[in-house]
Design a protein around this motif. Sequence first.
Motif, PDB file in Angstrom:
ATOM      1  N   PHE A   1       0.823  -1.201   0.000  1.00  0.00           N
ATOM      2  CA  PHE A   1       0.000   0.000   0.000  1.00  0.00           C
ATOM      3  C   PHE A   1       0.861   1.257   0.000  1.00  0.00           C
ATOM      4  O   PHE A   1       0.659   2.166  -0.800  1.00  0.00           O
ATOM      5  CB  PHE A   1      -0.933  -0.016   1.216  1.00  0.00           C
ATOM      6  CG  PHE A   1      -1.914   1.122   1.243  1.00  0.00           C
ATOM      7  CD1 PHE A   1      -3.156   0.997   0.654  1.00  0.00           C
ATOM      8  CD2 PHE A   1      -1.591   2.322   1.867  1.00  0.00           C
ATOM      9  CE1 PHE A   1      -4.069   2.044   0.681  1.00  0.00           C
ATOM     10  CE2 PHE A   1      -2.495   3.373   1.889  1.00  0.00           C
ATOM     11  CZ  PHE A   1      -3.734   3.229   1.299  1.00  0.00           C
ATOM     12  N   SER A   2       1.844   1.309   0.913  1.00  0.00           N
ATOM     13  CA  SER A   2       2.678   2.514   1.039  1.00  0.00           C
ATOM     14  C   SER A   2       3.489   2.756  -0.231  1.00  0.00           C
ATOM     15  O   SER A   2       3.698   3.905  -0.629  1.00  0.00           O
ATOM     16  CB  SER A   2       3.598   2.410   2.253  1.00  0.00           C
ATOM     17  OG  SER A   2       4.393   1.247   2.166  1.00  0.00           O
TER      18      SER A   2
ATOM     19  N   ARG B   1       1.166   4.248  -2.791  1.00  0.00           N
ATOM     20  CA  ARG B   1       0.884   5.653  -2.474  1.00  0.00           C
ATOM     21  C   ARG B   1       2.034   6.560  -2.919  1.00  0.00           C
ATOM     22  O   ARG B   1       1.808   7.653  -3.432  1.00  0.00           O
ATOM     23  CB  ARG B   1       0.622   5.824  -0.984  1.00  0.00           C
ATOM     24  CG  ARG B   1       0.206   7.246  -0.656  1.00  0.00           C
ATOM     25  CD  ARG B   1      -0.728   7.312   0.510  1.00  0.00           C
ATOM     26  NE  ARG B   1      -1.113   8.704   0.698  1.00  0.00           N
ATOM     27  CZ  ARG B   1      -0.786   9.423   1.767  1.00  0.00           C
ATOM     28  NH1 ARG B   1      -0.116   8.897   2.749  1.00  0.00           N
ATOM     29  NH2 ARG B   1      -1.165  10.669   1.840  1.00  0.00           N
TER      30      ARG B   1
ATOM     31  N   GLU C   1      -4.414   8.765   1.099  1.00  0.00           N
ATOM     32  CA  GLU C   1      -4.537   7.411   1.633  1.00  0.00           C
ATOM     33  C   GLU C   1      -5.970   6.905   1.480  1.00  0.00           C
ATOM     34  O   GLU C   1      -6.209   5.765   1.088  1.00  0.00           O
ATOM     35  CB  GLU C   1      -4.118   7.422   3.100  1.00  0.00           C
ATOM     36  CG  GLU C   1      -3.861   6.064   3.670  1.00  0.00           C
ATOM     37  CD  GLU C   1      -3.207   6.135   5.042  1.00  0.00           C
ATOM     38  OE1 GLU C   1      -3.800   5.585   5.979  1.00  0.00           O
ATOM     39  OE2 GLU C   1      -2.116   6.720   5.162  1.00  0.00           O
ATOM     40  N   ARG C   2      -6.911   7.766   1.784  1.00  0.00           N
ATOM     41  CA  ARG C   2      -8.332   7.394   1.687  1.00  0.00           C
ATOM     42  C   ARG C   2      -8.721   7.073   0.248  1.00  0.00           C
ATOM     43  O   ARG C   2      -9.411   6.083  -0.018  1.00  0.00           O
ATOM     44  CB  ARG C   2      -9.191   8.539   2.226  1.00  0.00           C
ATOM     45  CG  ARG C   2     -10.670   8.264   2.180  1.00  0.00           C
ATOM     46  CD  ARG C   2     -11.443   9.380   2.898  1.00  0.00           C
ATOM     47  NE  ARG C   2     -12.859   9.114   2.839  1.00  0.00           N
ATOM     48  CZ  ARG C   2     -13.735   9.865   2.209  1.00  0.00           C
ATOM     49  NH1 ARG C   2     -13.348  10.969   1.602  1.00  0.00           N
ATOM     50  NH2 ARG C   2     -15.018   9.561   2.191  1.00  0.00           N
TER      51      ARG C   2
ATOM     52  N   SER D   1      -7.213   3.781  -0.886  1.00  0.00           N
ATOM     53  CA  SER D   1      -7.950   2.682  -0.272  1.00  0.00           C
ATOM     54  C   SER D   1      -9.272   2.429  -1.005  1.00  0.00           C
ATOM     55  O   SER D   1      -9.605   1.286  -1.332  1.00  0.00           O
ATOM     56  CB  SER D   1      -8.208   2.988   1.199  1.00  0.00           C
ATOM     57  OG  SER D   1      -8.888   1.931   1.817  1.00  0.00           O
ATOM     58  N   GLN D   2     -10.030   3.488  -1.279  1.00  0.00           N
ATOM     59  CA  GLN D   2     -11.304   3.358  -1.997  1.00  0.00           C
ATOM     60  C   GLN D   2     -11.096   2.806  -3.406  1.00  0.00           C
ATOM     61  O   GLN D   2     -11.863   1.961  -3.870  1.00  0.00           O
ATOM     62  CB  GLN D   2     -12.017   4.704  -2.076  1.00  0.00           C
ATOM     63  CG  GLN D   2     -12.578   5.176  -0.768  1.00  0.00           C
ATOM     64  CD  GLN D   2     -13.182   6.574  -0.864  1.00  0.00           C
ATOM     65  OE1 GLN D   2     -13.030   7.277  -1.859  1.00  0.00           O
ATOM     66  NE2 GLN D   2     -13.871   6.989   0.186  1.00  0.00           N
TER      67      GLN D   2
ATOM     68  N   LEU E   1      -8.558   0.950  -4.532  1.00  0.00           N
ATOM     69  CA  LEU E   1      -8.172  -0.459  -4.458  1.00  0.00           C
ATOM     70  C   LEU E   1      -9.368  -1.350  -4.128  1.00  0.00           C
ATOM     71  O   LEU E   1      -9.516  -2.439  -4.697  1.00  0.00           O
ATOM     72  CB  LEU E   1      -7.057  -0.650  -3.425  1.00  0.00           C
ATOM     73  CG  LEU E   1      -5.682  -0.141  -3.852  1.00  0.00           C
ATOM     74  CD1 LEU E   1      -4.753  -0.022  -2.654  1.00  0.00           C
ATOM     75  CD2 LEU E   1      -5.086  -1.039  -4.933  1.00  0.00           C
ATOM     76  N   GLN E   2     -10.241  -0.889  -3.245  1.00  0.00           N
ATOM     77  CA  GLN E   2     -11.435  -1.666  -2.899  1.00  0.00           C
ATOM     78  C   GLN E   2     -12.334  -1.855  -4.116  1.00  0.00           C
ATOM     79  O   GLN E   2     -12.855  -2.951  -4.356  1.00  0.00           O
ATOM     80  CB  GLN E   2     -12.208  -0.994  -1.765  1.00  0.00           C
ATOM     81  CG  GLN E   2     -11.518  -1.109  -0.423  1.00  0.00           C
ATOM     82  CD  GLN E   2     -12.164  -0.236   0.647  1.00  0.00           C
ATOM     83  OE1 GLN E   2     -13.202   0.387   0.435  1.00  0.00           O
ATOM     84  NE2 GLN E   2     -11.539  -0.182   1.811  1.00  0.00           N
TER      85      GLN E   2
ATOM     86  N   GLU F   1     -10.683  -4.249  -6.519  1.00  0.00           N
ATOM     87  CA  GLU F   1     -10.772  -5.603  -5.964  1.00  0.00           C
ATOM     88  C   GLU F   1     -12.185  -6.157  -6.165  1.00  0.00           C
ATOM     89  O   GLU F   1     -12.363  -7.310  -6.562  1.00  0.00           O
ATOM     90  CB  GLU F   1     -10.404  -5.578  -4.479  1.00  0.00           C
ATOM     91  CG  GLU F   1     -10.353  -6.951  -3.850  1.00  0.00           C
ATOM     92  CD  GLU F   1      -9.978  -6.919  -2.372  1.00  0.00           C
ATOM     93  OE1 GLU F   1      -9.779  -7.998  -1.814  1.00  0.00           O
ATOM     94  OE2 GLU F   1      -9.884  -5.817  -1.780  1.00  0.00           O
TER      95      GLU F   1
ATOM     96  N   ARG G   1      -5.961  -8.644  -3.142  1.00  0.00           N
ATOM     97  CA  ARG G   1      -5.375  -8.115  -1.903  1.00  0.00           C
ATOM     98  C   ARG G   1      -4.961  -9.291  -1.038  1.00  0.00           C
ATOM     99  O   ARG G   1      -5.745 -10.213  -0.821  1.00  0.00           O
ATOM    100  CB  ARG G   1      -6.422  -7.277  -1.172  1.00  0.00           C
ATOM    101  CG  ARG G   1      -5.976  -6.719   0.148  1.00  0.00           C
ATOM    102  CD  ARG G   1      -7.163  -5.998   0.816  1.00  0.00           C
ATOM    103  NE  ARG G   1      -6.758  -5.289   1.982  1.00  0.00           N
ATOM    104  CZ  ARG G   1      -6.738  -5.784   3.215  1.00  0.00           C
ATOM    105  NH1 ARG G   1      -7.117  -7.032   3.426  1.00  0.00           N
ATOM    106  NH2 ARG G   1      -6.359  -5.051   4.230  1.00  0.00           N
TER     107      ARG G   1
ATOM    108  N   TYR H   1      -0.806  -5.856  -2.940  1.00  0.00           N
ATOM    109  CA  TYR H   1      -1.798  -5.799  -4.009  1.00  0.00           C
ATOM    110  C   TYR H   1      -1.153  -6.262  -5.303  1.00  0.00           C
ATOM    111  O   TYR H   1      -0.024  -5.882  -5.618  1.00  0.00           O
ATOM    112  CB  TYR H   1      -2.332  -4.374  -4.168  1.00  0.00           C
ATOM    113  CG  TYR H   1      -3.067  -3.914  -2.943  1.00  0.00           C
ATOM    114  CD1 TYR H   1      -4.428  -4.158  -2.797  1.00  0.00           C
ATOM    115  CD2 TYR H   1      -2.400  -3.265  -1.912  1.00  0.00           C
ATOM    116  CE1 TYR H   1      -5.102  -3.750  -1.658  1.00  0.00           C
ATOM    117  CE2 TYR H   1      -3.064  -2.858  -0.767  1.00  0.00           C
ATOM    118  CZ  TYR H   1      -4.413  -3.104  -0.643  1.00  0.00           C
ATOM    119  OH  TYR H   1      -5.076  -2.723   0.478  1.00  0.00           O
TER     120      TYR H   1
END
Length: 117
Positions: free
Chosen positions: A33-34, A37, A45-46, A49-50, A52-53, A56, A63, A75
């Motif tokens: 993740f890092s 980013r 970050e938010r 995350s959204q 990637l979700q 997925e 994941r 990922y």
Amino acid sequence: MAEACPSRLVLKRMTNRWAILVLIALQPGTRRFSDLRRTVGGISERMLSQTLQGLERDGLVERKAYQIVPPHVEYTLTELGNEAASQVRALADWIETSLPVIAKHWELHGTMPQGED
């Protein structure tokens, strides 16, 4: 083209600038993740995350979470994700190649896009 077609949801998610950049960033292989980013400059970050979700959920990204301290999540593109990444990579490459011509049109119209979505 039908208004109720579910493909519109996938199209909306896949043509989002962050989704395109994340797919391209994952093309070389698995990333944490890092690392994603840092690679995708400007993404929060938010938002990462959204994004990637959503990818997925659509079956484009896998994941994998490791139960260690600190948490470690990786990922990877799925086979379908690799196909999608190749398609959006072609569009991104075309945009980069065509940018000088596009920028001339901006100048002709006296406009410079500012974060339009």
